[in-house]
Design a protein around this motif. Sequence first.
Motif, PDB file in Angstrom:
ATOM      1  N   CYS A   1       8.698   5.803  -7.984  1.00 23.88           N
ATOM      2  CA  CYS A   1       7.278   6.090  -8.422  1.00 23.88           C
ATOM      3  C   CYS A   1       7.215   7.053  -9.559  1.00 23.88           C
ATOM      4  O   CYS A   1       8.004   7.848  -9.528  1.00 23.88           O
ATOM      5  CB  CYS A   1       6.101   6.281  -7.395  1.00 23.88           C
ATOM      6  N   LEU A   2       5.960   7.103 -10.133  1.00 23.73           N
ATOM      7  CA  LEU A   2       5.838   8.226 -11.213  1.00 23.73           C
ATOM      8  C   LEU A   2       4.355   9.042 -10.553  1.00 23.73           C
ATOM      9  O   LEU A   2       3.372   8.372 -10.275  1.00 23.73           O
ATOM     10  CB  LEU A   2       5.223   7.428 -12.548  1.00 23.73           C
ATOM     11  N   ILE A   3       4.687  10.358 -10.507  1.00 23.88           N
ATOM     12  CA  ILE A   3       3.565  11.234 -10.157  1.00 23.88           C
ATOM     13  C   ILE A   3       3.236  11.952 -11.563  1.00 23.88           C
ATOM     14  O   ILE A   3       4.018  12.749 -11.803  1.00 23.88           O
ATOM     15  CB  ILE A   3       4.056  12.069  -9.072  1.00 23.88           C
TER      16      ILE A   3
ATOM     17  N   GLY B   1      -2.484   6.270  -5.401  1.00 19.50           N
ATOM     18  CA  GLY B   1      -2.765   7.241  -4.382  1.00 19.50           C
ATOM     19  C   GLY B   1      -3.147   8.544  -5.096  1.00 19.50           C
ATOM     20  O   GLY B   1      -2.527   8.907  -6.170  1.00 19.50           O
ATOM     21  N   ILE B   2      -3.866   9.608  -4.293  1.00 21.16           N
ATOM     22  CA  ILE B   2      -3.938  10.863  -4.944  1.00 21.16           C
ATOM     23  C   ILE B   2      -3.515  11.894  -3.923  1.00 21.16           C
ATOM     24  O   ILE B   2      -3.408  12.025  -2.879  1.00 21.16           O
ATOM     25  CB  ILE B   2      -5.574  11.148  -5.251  1.00 21.16           C
ATOM     26  N   VAL B   3      -2.720  12.798  -4.468  1.00 23.10           N
ATOM     27  CA  VAL B   3      -2.260  13.891  -3.884  1.00 23.10           C
ATOM     28  C   VAL B   3      -3.221  15.118  -4.291  1.00 23.10           C
ATOM     29  O   VAL B   3      -3.537  15.317  -5.378  1.00 23.10           O
ATOM     30  CB  VAL B   3      -0.798  14.393  -4.213  1.00 23.10           C
TER      31      VAL B   3
ATOM     32  N   LEU C   1       5.541   0.064 -12.071  1.00 24.41           N
ATOM     33  CA  LEU C   1       6.007   1.292 -11.357  1.00 24.41           C
ATOM     34  C   LEU C   1       4.788   1.950 -10.732  1.00 24.41           C
ATOM     35  O   LEU C   1       3.656   2.294 -11.492  1.00 24.41           O
ATOM     36  CB  LEU C   1       6.589   2.222 -12.283  1.00 24.41           C
ATOM     37  N   PRO C   2       4.555   1.954  -9.421  1.00 23.74           N
ATOM     38  CA  PRO C   2       3.463   2.710  -8.560  1.00 23.74           C
ATOM     39  C   PRO C   2       3.133   4.156  -9.577  1.00 23.74           C
ATOM     40  O   PRO C   2       4.200   5.074  -9.659  1.00 23.74           O
ATOM     41  CB  PRO C   2       3.953   2.854  -7.354  1.00 23.74           C
ATOM     42  N   ARG C   3       1.964   4.265  -9.607  1.00 23.32           N
ATOM     43  CA  ARG C   3       1.810   5.724 -10.116  1.00 23.32           C
ATOM     44  C   ARG C   3       0.800   6.510  -9.258  1.00 23.32           C
ATOM     45  O   ARG C   3      -0.035   6.003  -8.655  1.00 23.32           O
ATOM     46  CB  ARG C   3       0.945   5.641 -11.525  1.00 23.32           C
ATOM     47  N   ILE C   4       1.217   7.895  -8.720  1.00 22.00           N
ATOM     48  CA  ILE C   4       0.203   8.612  -7.739  1.00 22.00           C
ATOM     49  C   ILE C   4      -0.264   9.789  -8.518  1.00 22.00           C
ATOM     50  O   ILE C   4       0.647  10.132  -9.613  1.00 22.00           O
ATOM     51  CB  ILE C   4       1.176   9.261  -6.552  1.00 22.00           C
TER      52      ILE C   4
END
Length: 465
Positions: free
Chosen positions: A122-124, A219-221, A141-144
């Motif tokens: 994933c990419l944050i 999602g969000i951190v 690619l999932p992005r957080i």
Amino acid sequence: MENQEERSSCRRQRVVLFPLPFQGHINPMLQLANILYSKGFSITILHTNFNSFYTSNYPHFTFRPVLDTDPKDTNLSKLASQGVGDLLSGIMLLNQYGAVSFRQELDQMLIASKHQHEPIVCLITDALWHFTQSVADSLNLPRIVLRTSSLFCVLVYASIPVLDDQGYFNQVNSDLEERVSDIPVLKVKDVLKMRIKGQDDPAAKLLANMLKQTKASAGIVWNSFKELEESELLKIHQDFSIPSFLIGPFHKYFPASSSSLLEPDRSSITWLDHQAPNSVLYISFGSAVQLEEQDLLEVAHGLATSNQPFLWVMRPGLVKGSEWLELLPNGFLDEVGERGHIVKWAPQQEVLAHQATGAFWTHNGWNSTLESICEGVPMICSPFWGDQPLDARFMSDVLKVAVYLENGWRREEITSAIRRVLVDEEREDIRERARCLKEKVNVSLMKGGSSYESLESLVGFISSF
């Protein structure tokens, strides 16, 4: 603690993180990277060469420069010398034109990771790098998203169109003390201090794109914890149909770590060691803001007449064009003597944790605000722009752990605020509420606590990609 097999399994998964190149954004992203590394993930940090940090402090990470050349030749270092507005313009240009270059870089990394049997899962990215959502989507690619402000701040940003329609951004001649109808925590002056002129303002458009692409992410951190913003979390769940992970405060996982771009003066701690418990006012307005010369004079006069000990961080250039101390009033240093200690930069987390520190005069950047909360230190709030006035109002009017200097820089009010948090009878009530918040932080990070459990959920979430 996870067993060795679990750590080994995670270590074959790589996470790529991309911070915005400003101290207040770099710090939490590197702290998050350290947290994820401790959970077994391999880490790559993408960075621009503007505000580059000491990569040698992180030998366990891989670093790759990106977006250092782009179609519009956006030179962030050159823009930095021209002020915050130009820096925002640079960020907006990179969001507009950086996708092709960023996609090529990320595509090469994805190919290489497969050959190395260490897939990028994933990419944050910082929320303000909103262009990265389309790039991540194109590469499957999932992005957080990492949001480096409070939840309350994001809710206010989401309300900008409503506030604009109701005329709050243009109420120059109206009652500044009036409460905002849809967000009664705020006063009209808080909205004006954001320095946004309405929903068509370039900064507002940047925030609107940030919110739109955040909602499109996986999602969000958040660098916050549930007990600090419980009602705000309920509203976030209503507005954002993606998982939210409140795993903060990040810096509490590794208290000794630092990603400061400035070298701290250790004499701060030596000086504090000789002061009485809860007696010192610590003053720092962050790494970026600038004071007017007259405001600096008001601060100095307020400190002098308060008769309280203080540790003051005065960055070179705190007043534009100044070298360091030459703009202080004549005789100020002699008048305060050993009662005051001035440094160019301080190890802030250590200062706030020191038993001598009784209060923190802050610009209310979210990192500084959280660090004060974590150590149970009451605040004096002097916000400048953006999310800072929102944080200040929340600390003073909702959590009631701060005194807000909301009418500018007046020496009499400064002296009064200092005495309120350090001397007057009400200091005990403020201090007790701050102590309670500190305890909530500690509980949230323990096994079974809200941040602990949220981090476990985040690790499982990333591992599932």
